[in-house]
Design a protein around this motif. Structure first.
Motif, PDB file in Angstrom:
ATOM      1  N   HIS A 192       0.831  -1.204   0.000  1.00  0.00           N
ATOM      2  CA  HIS A 192       0.000   0.000   0.000  1.00  0.00           C
ATOM      3  C   HIS A 192       0.868   1.257   0.000  1.00  0.00           C
ATOM      4  CE1 HIS A 192      -3.219   2.784   0.781  1.00  0.00           C
ATOM      5  NE2 HIS A 192      -2.579   3.214   1.849  1.00  0.00           N
ATOM      6  N   GLY A 193       1.900   1.272   0.813  1.00  0.00           N
ATOM      7  CA  GLY A 193       2.781   2.431   0.877  1.00  0.00           C
ATOM      8  C   GLY A 193       3.492   2.698  -0.435  1.00  0.00           C
ATOM      9  N   THR A 194       3.956   1.639  -1.069  1.00  0.00           N
ATOM     10  CA  THR A 194       4.627   1.789  -2.361  1.00  0.00           C
ATOM     11  C   THR A 194       3.661   2.278  -3.431  1.00  0.00           C
ATOM     12  OG1 THR A 194       6.173   0.035  -1.772  1.00  0.00           O
ATOM     13  CG2 THR A 194       5.997   0.592  -4.100  1.00  0.00           C
ATOM     14  N   ALA A 195       2.465   1.715  -3.459  1.00  0.00           N
ATOM     15  CA  ALA A 195       1.467   2.149  -4.436  1.00  0.00           C
ATOM     16  C   ALA A 195       1.092   3.612  -4.215  1.00  0.00           C
ATOM     17  CB  ALA A 195       0.223   1.272  -4.348  1.00  0.00           C
ATOM     18  N   TYR A 196       0.998   4.025  -2.978  1.00  0.00           N
ATOM     19  CA  TYR A 196       0.682   5.417  -2.638  1.00  0.00           C
ATOM     20  C   TYR A 196       1.768   6.358  -3.168  1.00  0.00           C
ATOM     21  CZ  TYR A 196      -0.324   9.452   0.406  1.00  0.00           C
ATOM     22  OH  TYR A 196      -0.597  10.704   0.908  1.00  0.00           O
ATOM     23  N   LEU A 197       3.021   5.997  -2.958  1.00  0.00           N
ATOM     24  CA  LEU A 197       4.125   6.829  -3.443  1.00  0.00           C
ATOM     25  C   LEU A 197       4.192   6.852  -4.969  1.00  0.00           C
ATOM     26  CD1 LEU A 197       6.911   5.926  -0.872  1.00  0.00           C
ATOM     27  CD2 LEU A 197       5.533   8.010  -0.991  1.00  0.00           C
ATOM     28  N   VAL A 198       3.911   5.730  -5.610  1.00  0.00           N
ATOM     29  CA  VAL A 198       3.910   5.678  -7.077  1.00  0.00           C
ATOM     30  C   VAL A 198       2.788   6.561  -7.631  1.00  0.00           C
ATOM     31  CG1 VAL A 198       3.515   4.177  -9.071  1.00  0.00           C
ATOM     32  CG2 VAL A 198       5.043   3.442  -7.248  1.00  0.00           C
ATOM     33  N   VAL A 199       1.628   6.531  -6.992  1.00  0.00           N
ATOM     34  CA  VAL A 199       0.512   7.388  -7.422  1.00  0.00           C
ATOM     35  C   VAL A 199       0.914   8.852  -7.338  1.00  0.00           C
ATOM     36  CG1 VAL A 199      -1.749   8.250  -6.694  1.00  0.00           C
ATOM     37  CG2 VAL A 199      -1.393   5.814  -6.978  1.00  0.00           C
ATOM     38  N   ILE A 200       1.514   9.249  -6.241  1.00  0.00           N
ATOM     39  CA  ILE A 200       1.912  10.644  -6.075  1.00  0.00           C
ATOM     40  C   ILE A 200       2.945  11.037  -7.119  1.00  0.00           C
ATOM     41  CG2 ILE A 200       3.105  12.262  -4.545  1.00  0.00           C
ATOM     42  CD1 ILE A 200       1.791  10.731  -2.207  1.00  0.00           C
ATOM     43  N   ALA A 201       3.981  10.225  -7.272  1.00  0.00           N
ATOM     44  CA  ALA A 201       5.053  10.551  -8.230  1.00  0.00           C
ATOM     45  C   ALA A 201       4.528  10.582  -9.661  1.00  0.00           C
ATOM     46  CB  ALA A 201       6.180   9.538  -8.104  1.00  0.00           C
ATOM     47  N   THR A 202       3.713   9.614 -10.018  1.00  0.00           N
ATOM     48  CA  THR A 202       3.190   9.546 -11.384  1.00  0.00           C
ATOM     49  C   THR A 202       2.266  10.719 -11.674  1.00  0.00           C
ATOM     50  OG1 THR A 202       3.295   7.139 -11.279  1.00  0.00           O
ATOM     51  CG2 THR A 202       1.985   8.086 -13.041  1.00  0.00           C
ATOM     52  N   THR A 203       1.426  11.065 -10.734  1.00  0.00           N
ATOM     53  CA  THR A 203       0.505  12.184 -10.937  1.00  0.00           C
ATOM     54  C   THR A 203       1.260  13.495 -11.084  1.00  0.00           C
ATOM     55  OG1 THR A 203      -1.188  11.052  -9.652  1.00  0.00           O
ATOM     56  CG2 THR A 203      -1.485  13.405 -10.007  1.00  0.00           C
ATOM     57  N   TRP A 204       2.267  13.710 -10.261  1.00  0.00           N
ATOM     58  CA  TRP A 204       3.006  14.965 -10.316  1.00  0.00           C
ATOM     59  C   TRP A 204       3.855  15.070 -11.569  1.00  0.00           C
ATOM     60  CZ3 TRP A 204       3.184  19.238  -6.950  1.00  0.00           C
ATOM     61  CH2 TRP A 204       2.229  19.176  -5.924  1.00  0.00           C
ATOM     62  N   MET A 205       4.204  13.939 -12.198  1.00  0.00           N
ATOM     63  CA  MET A 205       5.010  13.980 -13.422  1.00  0.00           C
ATOM     64  C   MET A 205       4.167  13.969 -14.689  1.00  0.00           C
ATOM     65  SD  MET A 205       8.337  11.625 -12.503  1.00  0.00           S
ATOM     66  CE  MET A 205       7.506  10.176 -13.040  1.00  0.00           C
ATOM     67  N   THR A 206       2.864  13.745 -14.574  1.00  0.00           N
ATOM     68  CA  THR A 206       1.988  13.685 -15.731  1.00  0.00           C
ATOM     69  C   THR A 206       1.608  15.093 -16.181  1.00  0.00           C
ATOM     70  OG1 THR A 206       1.083  11.594 -14.961  1.00  0.00           O
ATOM     71  CG2 THR A 206      -0.208  12.788 -16.592  1.00  0.00           C
ATOM     72  N   PRO A 207       1.895  15.450 -17.443  1.00  0.00           N
ATOM     73  CA  PRO A 207       1.538  16.800 -17.922  1.00  0.00           C
ATOM     74  C   PRO A 207       0.032  17.067 -17.898  1.00  0.00           C
ATOM     75  CG  PRO A 207       3.021  15.722 -19.465  1.00  0.00           C
ATOM     76  CD  PRO A 207       2.629  14.700 -18.442  1.00  0.00           C
ATOM     77  N   ALA A 208      -0.773  16.033 -18.089  1.00  0.00           N
ATOM     78  CA  ALA A 208      -2.226  16.223 -18.099  1.00  0.00           C
ATOM     79  C   ALA A 208      -2.770  16.546 -16.714  1.00  0.00           C
ATOM     80  CB  ALA A 208      -2.913  14.968 -18.633  1.00  0.00           C
ATOM     81  N   ALA A 209      -1.955  16.340 -15.680  1.00  0.00           N
ATOM     82  CA  ALA A 209      -2.396  16.607 -14.314  1.00  0.00           C
ATOM     83  C   ALA A 209      -2.121  18.042 -13.887  1.00  0.00           C
ATOM     84  CB  ALA A 209      -1.710  15.642 -13.360  1.00  0.00           C
ATOM     85  N   ALA A 210      -1.736  18.877 -14.814  1.00  0.00           N
ATOM     86  CA  ALA A 210      -1.383  20.251 -14.481  1.00  0.00           C
ATOM     87  C   ALA A 210      -2.598  21.125 -14.192  1.00  0.00           C
ATOM     88  CB  ALA A 210      -0.557  20.866 -15.610  1.00  0.00           C
ATOM     89  N   THR A 211      -3.790  20.607 -14.352  1.00  0.00           N
ATOM     90  CA  THR A 211      -4.989  21.397 -14.050  1.00  0.00           C
ATOM     91  C   THR A 211      -5.080  21.620 -12.540  1.00  0.00           C
ATOM     92  OG1 THR A 211      -6.334  19.404 -13.936  1.00  0.00           O
ATOM     93  CG2 THR A 211      -6.245  20.526 -16.050  1.00  0.00           C
ATOM     94  N   PRO A 212      -5.706  22.702 -12.129  1.00  0.00           N
ATOM     95  CA  PRO A 212      -5.760  23.028 -10.699  1.00  0.00           C
ATOM     96  C   PRO A 212      -6.432  21.926  -9.871  1.00  0.00           C
ATOM     97  CG  PRO A 212      -6.511  24.872 -12.028  1.00  0.00           C
ATOM     98  CD  PRO A 212      -6.320  23.722 -12.951  1.00  0.00           C
ATOM     99  N   GLY A 213      -5.776  21.527  -8.820  1.00  0.00           N
ATOM    100  CA  GLY A 213      -6.349  20.563  -7.896  1.00  0.00           C
ATOM    101  C   GLY A 213      -6.072  19.111  -8.190  1.00  0.00           C
ATOM    102  N   THR A 214      -5.664  18.783  -9.389  1.00  0.00           N
ATOM    103  CA  THR A 214      -5.464  17.379  -9.741  1.00  0.00           C
ATOM    104  C   THR A 214      -4.311  16.769  -8.960  1.00  0.00           C
ATOM    105  OG1 THR A 214      -6.314  17.781 -11.950  1.00  0.00           O
ATOM    106  CG2 THR A 214      -5.073  15.771 -11.628  1.00  0.00           C
ATOM    107  N   ARG A 215      -3.204  17.468  -8.929  1.00  0.00           N
ATOM    108  CA  ARG A 215      -2.031  16.917  -8.236  1.00  0.00           C
ATOM    109  C   ARG A 215      -2.271  16.789  -6.740  1.00  0.00           C
ATOM    110  NH1 ARG A 215       2.367  20.168 -11.842  1.00  0.00           N
ATOM    111  NH2 ARG A 215       2.360  18.667 -13.551  1.00  0.00           N
ATOM    112  N   TRP A 216      -3.015  17.690  -6.171  1.00  0.00           N
ATOM    113  CA  TRP A 216      -3.285  17.629  -4.744  1.00  0.00           C
ATOM    114  C   TRP A 216      -4.226  16.489  -4.395  1.00  0.00           C
ATOM    115  CZ3 TRP A 216       0.207  19.915  -2.112  1.00  0.00           C
ATOM    116  CH2 TRP A 216       0.846  21.027  -2.639  1.00  0.00           C
TER     117      TRP A 216
END
Length: 85
Positions: free
Chosen positions: A38-62
């Motif tokens: 669970h901890g690893t999946a949580y960190l991968v989700v955070i890292a992947t979301t923050w590196m995804t250009p499509a996630a640049a919309t307000p609030g998505t990364r948070w």
């Protein structure tokens, strides 16, 4: 996006299994296996979301920072903002 989908599903499923284990038999071996998953999946989700250009919309990364369902929330927001092919 594929990595985010897999990690978000693993994050949510592992949390559900951890809580189910806690409420029922509380097997230490199961907790020892699912906790790091669970901890690893949580960190991968955070890292992947923050590196995804499509996630640049307000609030998505948070949204990715919400434990347990953050990956699913971020993925839903990214797919809603991405034009259909």
């Amino acid at each position: 996006m594929r990595t985010l989908r897999i990690a978000a599903a693993a994050e949510a499923a592992s949390l559900a299994l951890l809580l189910g284990n806690l409420l029922t038999v509380h097997a230490p071996a199961l907790s020892a296996l699912l906790g790091p998953l669970h901890g690893t999946a949580y960190l991968v989700v955070i890292a992947t979301t923050w590196m995804t250009p499509a996630a640049a919309t307000p609030g998505t990364r948070w949204r990715a920072l919400v434990p347990g369902i953050g990956g699913l929330l971020a993925l839903r927001r990214i797919e809603a903002r991405t034009p259909a092919n």
